[in-house]
Design a protein around this motif. Structure first.
Motif, PDB file in Angstrom:
ATOM      1  N   VAL A  72       5.466  13.910 -57.026  1.00 44.30           N
ATOM      2  CA  VAL A  72       4.506  13.309 -56.776  1.00 44.30           C
ATOM      3  C   VAL A  72       4.441  12.133 -56.055  1.00 44.30           C
ATOM      4  O   VAL A  72       4.693  11.082 -56.821  1.00 44.30           O
ATOM      5  CB  VAL A  72       3.778  13.784 -58.102  1.00 44.30           C
ATOM      6  CG1 VAL A  72       2.502  13.149 -58.676  1.00 44.30           C
ATOM      7  CG2 VAL A  72       4.981  15.526 -59.024  1.00 44.30           C
ATOM      8  N   HIS A  73       3.223  12.123 -55.046  1.00 44.70           N
ATOM      9  CA  HIS A  73       3.039  10.620 -54.986  1.00 44.70           C
ATOM     10  C   HIS A  73       1.505  10.239 -55.423  1.00 44.70           C
ATOM     11  O   HIS A  73       0.338  10.934 -55.626  1.00 44.70           O
ATOM     12  CB  HIS A  73       3.007  10.333 -53.607  1.00 44.70           C
ATOM     13  CG  HIS A  73       3.807  11.474 -52.974  1.00 44.70           C
ATOM     14  ND1 HIS A  73       4.692   9.675 -51.824  1.00 44.70           N
ATOM     15  CD2 HIS A  73       4.071  12.768 -52.594  1.00 44.70           C
ATOM     16  CE1 HIS A  73       5.277  11.547 -51.860  1.00 44.70           C
ATOM     17  NE2 HIS A  73       5.686  12.241 -51.594  1.00 44.70           N
ATOM     18  N   SER A  74       1.711   8.508 -55.716  1.00 43.73           N
ATOM     19  CA  SER A  74       0.370   7.874 -56.305  1.00 43.73           C
ATOM     20  C   SER A  74       0.608   6.262 -55.873  1.00 43.73           C
ATOM     21  O   SER A  74       1.370   5.935 -55.154  1.00 43.73           O
ATOM     22  CB  SER A  74       0.687   8.088 -57.883  1.00 43.73           C
ATOM     23  OG  SER A  74       1.386   7.539 -58.504  1.00 43.73           O
ATOM     24  N   ARG A  81       3.763   4.605 -54.674  1.00 50.77           N
ATOM     25  CA  ARG A  81       5.003   5.547 -55.890  1.00 50.77           C
ATOM     26  C   ARG A  81       5.639   6.733 -56.478  1.00 50.77           C
ATOM     27  O   ARG A  81       4.694   8.019 -55.511  1.00 50.77           O
ATOM     28  CB  ARG A  81       4.381   4.940 -57.053  1.00 50.77           C
ATOM     29  CG  ARG A  81       5.021   5.549 -58.266  1.00 50.77           C
ATOM     30  CD  ARG A  81       5.671   4.001 -59.084  1.00 50.77           C
ATOM     31  NE  ARG A  81       6.862   3.890 -59.556  1.00 50.77           N
ATOM     32  CZ  ARG A  81       7.810   3.660 -60.285  1.00 50.77           C
ATOM     33  NH1 ARG A  81       8.526   1.900 -59.208  1.00 50.77           N
ATOM     34  NH2 ARG A  81       8.486   3.438 -60.963  1.00 50.77           N
ATOM     35  N   VAL A  82       6.357   7.046 -56.036  1.00 51.16           N
ATOM     36  CA  VAL A  82       6.572   8.398 -55.809  1.00 51.16           C
ATOM     37  C   VAL A  82       7.195   9.001 -57.073  1.00 51.16           C
ATOM     38  O   VAL A  82       8.510   7.660 -57.495  1.00 51.16           O
ATOM     39  CB  VAL A  82       8.022   8.542 -54.740  1.00 51.16           C
ATOM     40  CG1 VAL A  82       8.639  10.122 -54.582  1.00 51.16           C
ATOM     41  CG2 VAL A  82       7.205   8.635 -53.233  1.00 51.16           C
ATOM     42  N   PRO A 130      19.904  12.493 -44.067  1.00 52.48           N
ATOM     43  CA  PRO A 130      20.378  11.617 -45.016  1.00 52.48           C
ATOM     44  C   PRO A 130      19.502  12.305 -46.202  1.00 52.48           C
ATOM     45  O   PRO A 130      18.399  12.974 -46.621  1.00 52.48           O
ATOM     46  CB  PRO A 130      19.353  10.381 -44.847  1.00 52.48           C
ATOM     47  CG  PRO A 130      18.155  10.894 -43.463  1.00 52.48           C
ATOM     48  CD  PRO A 130      19.248  12.338 -42.531  1.00 52.48           C
ATOM     49  N   PRO A 131      20.441  12.262 -46.743  1.00 57.53           N
ATOM     50  CA  PRO A 131      20.849  12.896 -48.707  1.00 57.53           C
ATOM     51  C   PRO A 131      18.880  12.037 -49.149  1.00 57.53           C
ATOM     52  O   PRO A 131      18.342  10.789 -49.161  1.00 57.53           O
ATOM     53  CB  PRO A 131      21.406  12.449 -50.303  1.00 57.53           C
ATOM     54  CG  PRO A 131      22.278  11.093 -48.775  1.00 57.53           C
ATOM     55  CD  PRO A 131      21.406  11.119 -47.651  1.00 57.53           C
ATOM     56  N   GLY A 132      18.497  13.016 -50.155  1.00 55.91           N
ATOM     57  CA  GLY A 132      16.748  12.321 -49.965  1.00 55.91           C
ATOM     58  C   GLY A 132      17.481  12.370 -52.098  1.00 55.91           C
ATOM     59  O   GLY A 132      18.447  12.633 -52.175  1.00 55.91           O
ATOM     60  N   PRO A 133      15.649  11.963 -52.840  1.00 51.16           N
ATOM     61  CA  PRO A 133      16.504  11.513 -54.199  1.00 51.16           C
ATOM     62  C   PRO A 133      16.837  12.467 -54.650  1.00 51.16           C
ATOM     63  O   PRO A 133      17.687  12.634 -55.606  1.00 51.16           O
ATOM     64  CB  PRO A 133      14.793  11.246 -54.731  1.00 51.16           C
ATOM     65  CG  PRO A 133      14.125  10.961 -53.179  1.00 51.16           C
ATOM     66  CD  PRO A 133      14.861  11.618 -52.355  1.00 51.16           C
ATOM     67  N   GLY A 162      13.011  10.453 -64.209  1.00 55.71           N
ATOM     68  CA  GLY A 162      11.457  10.986 -62.978  1.00 55.71           C
ATOM     69  C   GLY A 162      10.475   9.524 -62.488  1.00 55.71           C
ATOM     70  O   GLY A 162       9.572  10.260 -61.571  1.00 55.71           O
ATOM     71  N   ASP A 163      11.279   8.835 -63.112  1.00 54.93           N
ATOM     72  CA  ASP A 163      10.148   7.454 -61.983  1.00 54.93           C
ATOM     73  C   ASP A 163      11.043   6.343 -62.261  1.00 54.93           C
ATOM     74  O   ASP A 163      10.988   5.391 -63.797  1.00 54.93           O
ATOM     75  CB  ASP A 163       9.259   7.471 -63.599  1.00 54.93           C
ATOM     76  CG  ASP A 163       8.252   5.630 -62.854  1.00 54.93           C
ATOM     77  OD1 ASP A 163       8.260   5.944 -61.560  1.00 54.93           O
ATOM     78  OD2 ASP A 163       7.317   5.598 -64.056  1.00 54.93           O
ATOM     79  N   ASP A 164      12.243   5.689 -61.269  1.00 54.55           N
ATOM     80  CA  ASP A 164      12.948   5.713 -61.747  1.00 54.55           C
ATOM     81  C   ASP A 164      12.858   4.450 -60.843  1.00 54.55           C
ATOM     82  O   ASP A 164      11.883   4.700 -59.360  1.00 54.55           O
ATOM     83  CB  ASP A 164      14.053   5.935 -61.190  1.00 54.55           C
ATOM     84  CG  ASP A 164      16.105   4.926 -61.146  1.00 54.55           C
ATOM     85  OD1 ASP A 164      16.379   4.709 -62.734  1.00 54.55           O
ATOM     86  OD2 ASP A 164      15.993   4.787 -60.332  1.00 54.55           O
TER      87      ASP A 164
END
Length: 181
Positions: A72-74, A81-82, A130-133, A162-164
């Motif tokens: 979720v992008h904001s 912020r992802v 490459p690995p993603g989150p 979820g918000d690291d």
């Protein structure tokens, strides 16, 4: 390309590279370094859970359970912020034991460490994206383990983040190295 499709492509590429460099076992799966030292295991009966498990590349074990996550992008003070939005099946794993296999990405330059990242994909594979989150996990072990470039299997308590600030979605706490890793 979806996250699951990327993982499938990475798994197939890892199998192909391993097949070329190490040969193929009787079960049709890539031979790992440990397989060369041990006798070849009996081939499981077709259609059984053991046969299905035998055909899953070791480094993808457990990551399929974590695939139901969306980004979720904001905007936050002018910065992108992802955040992670976990699906119900993933949320049900919060605080539960999880066995997962992957590759160590060290955070410290030590021979043994109790804090590192675990990646679903080999960091040294030139064919893997490459690995993603969703393909990384912060790990804290109950006892330091030796750093290796081979895939390892860990069991620990899974936590969702979820918000690291570092962009990671998962943490594995009190992890222990499984025999045979």
């Amino acid at each position: 390309m979806t996250l699951q499709a990327k993982r499938r492509v990475a798994a197939v590429l890892m199998m192909a590279v391993a097949a070329v460099t190490a040969g193929i076992t009787a079960a049709g799966t890539p031979a790992l370094a440990a397989d060369k030292k041990a006798a070849a295991p009996a081939t499981p009966a077709p259609g059984t859970a053991a046969a299905v498990q035998a055909n899953i590349p070791k480094a993808t074990l457990g990551w399929d359970k974590l695939a139901d996550v969306k980004e979720v992008h904001s905007m936050d003070n002018g910065l992108l912020r992802v955040r992670a939005a976990f699906g119900p099946e993933v949320q049900a794993l919060e605080g539960k034991p999880l066995t997962i296999a992957g590759f160590i990405i060290p955070l410290e330059q030590k021979e043994k460490s109790g804090h590192f990242l675990l990646s679903a994909m080999a960091p040294s594979c030139p064919f893997c994206p490459p690995p993603g989150p969703a393909d990384l996990m912060e790990v804290r072990t109950s006892a330091p383990i030796a750093m290796t470039s081979e895939p390892i299997t860990l069991t620990g308590t899974l936590h969702m983040v979820g918000d690291d600030d570092n962009g990671l979605y998962y943490r594995l706490a009190d992890a222990t190295l499984q025999p045979g890793s």
